[in-house]
Design an enzyme around this catalytic site. Structure first.
Site, PDB file in Angstrom:
ATOM      1  N   LEU A 121       0.826  -1.213   0.000  1.00  0.00           N
ATOM      2  CA  LEU A 121       0.000   0.000   0.000  1.00  0.00           C
ATOM      3  C   LEU A 121       0.857   1.258   0.000  1.00  0.00           C
ATOM      4  O   LEU A 121       0.358   2.369   0.095  1.00  0.00           O
ATOM      5  CB  LEU A 121      -0.930   0.008   1.212  1.00  0.00           C
ATOM      6  CG  LEU A 121      -1.842  -1.208   1.315  1.00  0.00           C
ATOM      7  CD1 LEU A 121      -2.812  -1.060   2.472  1.00  0.00           C
ATOM      8  CD2 LEU A 121      -2.615  -1.405   0.028  1.00  0.00           C
ATOM      9  N   SER A 123       3.497   2.586   2.096  1.00  0.00           N
ATOM     10  CA  SER A 123       3.710   3.450   3.254  1.00  0.00           C
ATOM     11  C   SER A 123       4.890   4.388   3.009  1.00  0.00           C
ATOM     12  O   SER A 123       4.902   5.517   3.499  1.00  0.00           O
ATOM     13  CB  SER A 123       3.949   2.605   4.507  1.00  0.00           C
ATOM     14  OG  SER A 123       5.128   1.837   4.397  1.00  0.00           O
ATOM     15  N   ASP A 169       3.373   5.254  -7.186  1.00  0.00           N
ATOM     16  CA  ASP A 169       3.011   5.343  -5.766  1.00  0.00           C
ATOM     17  C   ASP A 169       3.002   6.787  -5.293  1.00  0.00           C
ATOM     18  O   ASP A 169       2.062   7.246  -4.639  1.00  0.00           O
ATOM     19  CB  ASP A 169       4.002   4.541  -4.913  1.00  0.00           C
ATOM     20  CG  ASP A 169       4.016   3.073  -5.278  1.00  0.00           C
ATOM     21  OD1 ASP A 169       3.162   2.651  -6.079  1.00  0.00           O
ATOM     22  OD2 ASP A 169       4.891   2.349  -4.766  1.00  0.00           O
TER      23      ASP A 169
END
Ligand code: ADP
Ligand code: MG
Length: 379
Positions: A121, A123, A169
């Site tokens: 995800l 971070s 990202d």
């Protein structure tokens, strides 16, 4: 999270800073397409890094990580790199801003997060984007455009953290918009928002909590396969290829490279199909494409693993609308598009069956599509 951060800030430095947040991200479809000049289709999620920050009038940075219970201090010159890995993300952001002609002076900060680490995800992108955006506002009058903030995060990974990542990202963490996904064209850098309405459906990540460490760097091997085929076809990247071109040169391409290229070409078209379907509110087609991606990643690109194929099977058996590996593969999460009335049944089944077979429960993360990096305002 906010209250604890504020209290810690007062305890460590006295007084009060300014709060900034930046989210992690998920990707609905478009996997292994970024380095092939194709499309990705991410959105920001409601899990984030939150930081309280205040310039301190020195040339030193003091940062406290709530989650690790550790403090780091560093100067702002290249030779001042901190030894703590987590602090290198923040140091890197400072350095990349300075390298681009921006300004960073000393500051004090406390931060915490709820993006699960290493689950796919991102971070790390949340951490970079949070500080890049904050330092842009606090020291640079927001002179860097948002895409540059994403690049600052990406260069941080390359130059200070040893991760040779693409731009997706950081792009998603910076540009995220509530109830919208973003189709990023990785060749031109242009992007478009698509309203993402989930009437009667939910999106959920099922984290296998396995990560297979592989010896022969499969990521680089996939890249090399793609580059070889592109060269044989006489195109810059597989973005410019289609199946007819691939078939025409079949005898010059190894069967393995052929499968890799077939996946990439099909995946590029699937992203476009998903965007069209979303505009029509046709979530059945979105789901069908997600299964297509899983199949391709598993059989053609060969970056799946037993646990992820198992989760995909369970989803299919439960009648879940769409399910696929999210991220590079060999572990991590599946992303699932589930009808609301099936949701509880699916989660229960996936958790139980997976635990029965692999001895530990997967983690469940419902996806709420949220805003990108910003100064934190009370809702
Ligand atoms: P991901 O896929 O989640 O981005 P990475 O390995 O790229 O995984 O980044 C994780 C690293 O980012 C951690 O090891 C840590 O250094 C840093 N990090 C992320 N979130 C936090 C946090 N809440 N507190 C401290 N460090 C964090
Ligand atoms: Mg990361």
């Amino acid at each position: 999270m906010k209250k604890e951060i504020k209290e810690k800030f007062t305890e460590l430095y006295g007084g009060d800073g300014v709060l900034f947040v930046a989210p992690g991200r998920f990707n609905l479809i478009g996997e292994h397409t970024d380095y092939n000049g194709g499309f990705v289709f991410p959105g920001a999620i409601d899990k984030m890094i939150m930081a309280d920050i205040r310039p301190n009038g020195t040339d030193h940075v003091n940062v406290y990580s709530m989650d690790l219970g550790e403090k780091a201090s560093f100067g702002l010159n290249e030779e001042d790199a901190p030894k703590e890995q987590w602090a290198r993300y923040i140091f890197g952001v400072c350095r990349e801003i300075i390298k681009r002609g921006g300004r960073v002076n000393g500051f004090d900060a406390v931060f915490a997060g709820n993006v699960p680490l290493g689950a796919g995800l991102s971070s790390s992108a949340a951490l970079e984007s949070c500080f890049a955006n904050a330092l842009n506002e606090l020291f640079n009058d927001n002179k860097f455009p948002r895409m540059e903030l994403a690049k600052i995060g990406q260069s941080t990974e390359h130059n200070y953290c040893g991760v040779n990542c693409g731009i997706m990202d950081q792009f998603a963490s910076v540009h995220g918009k509530k109830d919208n996904l973003m189709r990023l064209d990785c060749r031109s850098g242009e992007f478009e928002y698509f309203p993402f309405k989930l009437d009667g459906y939910k999106l959920v990540l099922v984290d296998s909590r396995v990560k297979h460490e592989l010896v022969d760097s499969p990521y680089n091997k996939r890249r090399e396969s793609c580059e070889r085929v592109a060269k044989t076809l006489g195109v810059d990247t597989l973005r410019d290829a289609n199946m007819a071109m691939l078939e025409a040169e079949k005898d010059k391409i190894s069967p393995e490279d052929f499968r890799r290229a077939e996946y990439v070409i099909e995946e590029k078209d699937r992203v476009l199909e998903v965007c069209d379907a979303l505009e029509k509110g046709d979530l059945q087609t979105v789901g069908k494409c997600m299964y297509g991606t899983h199949e391709g990643l598993s059989k053609l690109y060969e970056v799946s693993c037993e646990e992820l194929d198992f989760l995909n099977e369970v989803a299919r058996d439960c009648g879940v609308t769409g399910s696929r590996i999210m991220g590079g593969g060999f572990g991590g999460c599946t992303v699932n598009l589930v009808k609301e009335d099936l949701y509880d049944h699916f989660i229960e089944t996936a958790v139980n069956k997976f635990a029965e077979r692999y001895g530990h429960e997967p983690k469940i993360y419902p996806v709420i599509v949220s805003d990108g990096a910003r100064r934190y305002e009370e809702q």
